[in-house]
Motif scaffolding. Structure first.
Motif, PDB file in Angstrom:
ATOM      1  N   ALA A 183       0.830  -1.204   0.000  1.00 14.22           N
ATOM      2  CA  ALA A 183       0.000   0.000   0.000  1.00 14.22           C
ATOM      3  C   ALA A 183       0.867   1.258   0.000  1.00 14.22           C
ATOM      4  CB  ALA A 183      -0.926  -0.002   1.217  1.00 14.22           C
ATOM      5  N   LEU A 184       1.968   1.233   0.746  1.00 12.67           N
ATOM      6  CA  LEU A 184       2.850   2.401   0.790  1.00 12.67           C
ATOM      7  C   LEU A 184       3.663   2.550  -0.494  1.00 12.67           C
ATOM      8  CD1 LEU A 184       4.173   2.377   4.462  1.00 12.67           C
ATOM      9  CD2 LEU A 184       2.296   3.688   3.488  1.00 12.67           C
ATOM     10  N   ASP A 185       3.751   1.475  -1.272  1.00 14.49           N
ATOM     11  CA  ASP A 185       4.463   1.541  -2.548  1.00 14.49           C
ATOM     12  C   ASP A 185       3.616   2.172  -3.657  1.00 14.49           C
ATOM     13  OD1 ASP A 185       6.762   0.415  -1.572  1.00 14.49           O
ATOM     14  OD2 ASP A 185       6.370  -1.600  -2.349  1.00 14.49           O
ATOM     15  N   SER A 186       2.356   2.486  -3.363  1.00 14.60           N
ATOM     16  CA  SER A 186       1.470   3.011  -4.400  1.00 14.60           C
ATOM     17  C   SER A 186       1.919   4.388  -4.869  1.00 14.60           C
ATOM     18  CB  SER A 186       0.033   3.091  -3.877  1.00 14.60           C
ATOM     19  OG  SER A 186      -0.067   4.029  -2.820  1.00 14.60           O
ATOM     20  N   ARG A 187       1.557   4.717  -6.109  1.00 18.46           N
ATOM     21  CA  ARG A 187       1.835   6.024  -6.711  1.00 18.46           C
ATOM     22  C   ARG A 187       3.319   6.392  -6.680  1.00 18.46           C
ATOM     23  NH1 ARG A 187      -3.262   9.931  -4.973  1.00 18.46           N
ATOM     24  NH2 ARG A 187      -4.904   8.477  -5.594  1.00 18.46           N
ATOM     25  N   GLY A 188       4.159   5.416  -6.939  1.00 19.87           N
ATOM     26  CA  GLY A 188       5.587   5.698  -7.045  1.00 19.87           C
ATOM     27  C   GLY A 188       6.363   5.571  -5.759  1.00 19.87           C
ATOM     28  N   GLY A 189       5.723   5.130  -4.675  1.00 17.84           N
ATOM     29  CA  GLY A 189       6.454   4.914  -3.435  1.00 17.84           C
ATOM     30  C   GLY A 189       7.319   3.674  -3.529  1.00 17.84           C
ATOM     31  N   ARG A 190       8.269   3.563  -2.621  1.00 19.17           N
ATOM     32  CA  ARG A 190       9.128   2.379  -2.606  1.00 19.17           C
ATOM     33  C   ARG A 190       9.681   2.193  -1.202  1.00 19.17           C
ATOM     34  NH1 ARG A 190      13.774   0.459  -6.955  1.00 19.17           N
ATOM     35  NH2 ARG A 190      14.335  -1.461  -5.851  1.00 19.17           N
TER      36      ARG A 190
END
Length: 326
Positions: A183-190
């Protein structure tokens, strides 16, 4: 290397395997745990990526980790960011576990751990030397107050080892922790940063000690220590001398206070580092090695700062709204 902080904080056991942040964070009432010595079970860069420099210009630095900002620090979560992102991972995992019928309560309020380079060069100030080498163990030892003890059933759901939760609902792929990181990786997160970052950061520490420039200043430091009555081949040796400092505490045991002999060695250590200019030389060599390695891996590293910023924004949304990233 002197003990370095682990990314997860005081949560132990299988949850330690789920630690994914390159930074440090501790639960609100506990310091971070020790990170493995460089080369202990993690990726390394090739010799071609990090050749030993012949000689580098020396930049004078102060005796504070904030003065030792190395190139790889720009590609890692800061301790504050790490605390926020890990708290968000745990918050999302808690929600997932409740959906599966569990009452797991992972800590979501985490205190930032020490600076990335806090333990890098051992004691460097008189205040640190007054505690011998125990200040590093105290900051690295887990605090057992309120330590978590998930059941094996809960571990199965957290790590994705179980197929169904307590209420029969399916466990998401990767478990609740994997789902939270996704979920935290969404929209370009890593959340999981490229392995090369830690490899360069750790290998520069180990490989820099093989350079002629660092070995020369190590020899000068060792000669200075002999004049003070202590025989150590290099400045990493005292902290590894079990006869001097004992062993790191296991479990939640307290760290004993340093005795007079240990304090005397640490004070001589700090004085000799100052006398021979060890910090400035070692730091300058490491900085050069990391800069050159970063240039060779520029394509891998270029997207990282934006990914970190996006992940932190996602984490902030989770912690402020109590929901998923917006």
């Amino acid at each position: 290397m002197i003990p370095k902080p682990n990314r997860l904080g005081r949560v132990t056991g299988p949850l330690l395997l789920a630690a994914v942040l390159t930074g440090t964070a501790t639960a609100c009432d506990g310091p971070p745990t020790a990170r493995p010595h460089p080369g202990a079970g993690h990726p390394t860069v090739s010799a071609a990526d990090m050749p030993l420099p012949d000689r580098v210009p020396v930049t004078s630095v102060g005796a504070s980790p904030t003065a030792w900002q190395l190139p790889m620090d720009a590609y890692q979560y800061t301790p504050a960011q790490s605390a926020e992102v890990q708290g968000a991972v745990y918050s999302l995992a808690n929600s997932c576990m409740r959906d599966l019928g569990y009452s797991t309560d992972l800590p979501t309020r985490l205190h930032p751990g020490p600076d990335h380079n806090a333990f890098r060069y051992g004691p460097v100030t008189d205040a640190q030397a007054a505690q011998g080498y125990r200040w590093m163990l105290r900051k690295a030892a887990p605090n057992g107050a309120g330590a978590l003890n998930p059941t094996s059933e809960e571990y199965g759901a957290l790590l994705g080892k179980s197929r169904h939760g307590r209420n029969g609902r399916p466990v998401p792929t990767g478990g609740c922790l994997g789902s939270a990181r996704g979920a935290l990786d969404s929209r370009g997160g890593r959340v999981d940063l490229p392995d090369v970052i830690r490899a360069i950061a750790d290998d520069s520490y180990a490989l820099s000690q093989r350079t002629a420039q660092v070995q020369t200043v190590f020899h000068s430091w060792s000669a200075c220590m002999r004049q003070a009555g202590y025989r150590y081949p290099d400045p990493t040796a005292p902290a590894r001398d079990k006869a001097l400092v004992g062993t790191a505490p296991s479990g939640t045991g307290p760290v004993p206070a340093a005795g007079p002999h240990e304090v005397a060695v640490a004070r001589a250590d700090v004085a000799c580092k100052r006398q021979v200019g060890l910090l400035s030389v070692w730091y300058s060599v490491e900085r050069t090695m990391q800069s050159e390695a970063a240039a060779r891996h520029a394509a891998e590293l270029a997207p990282v700062p934006a990914a970190i910023a996006r992940t932190v924004r996602n984490a902030t949304a989770v912690l402020t709204a109590g929901g998923h990233p917006g």
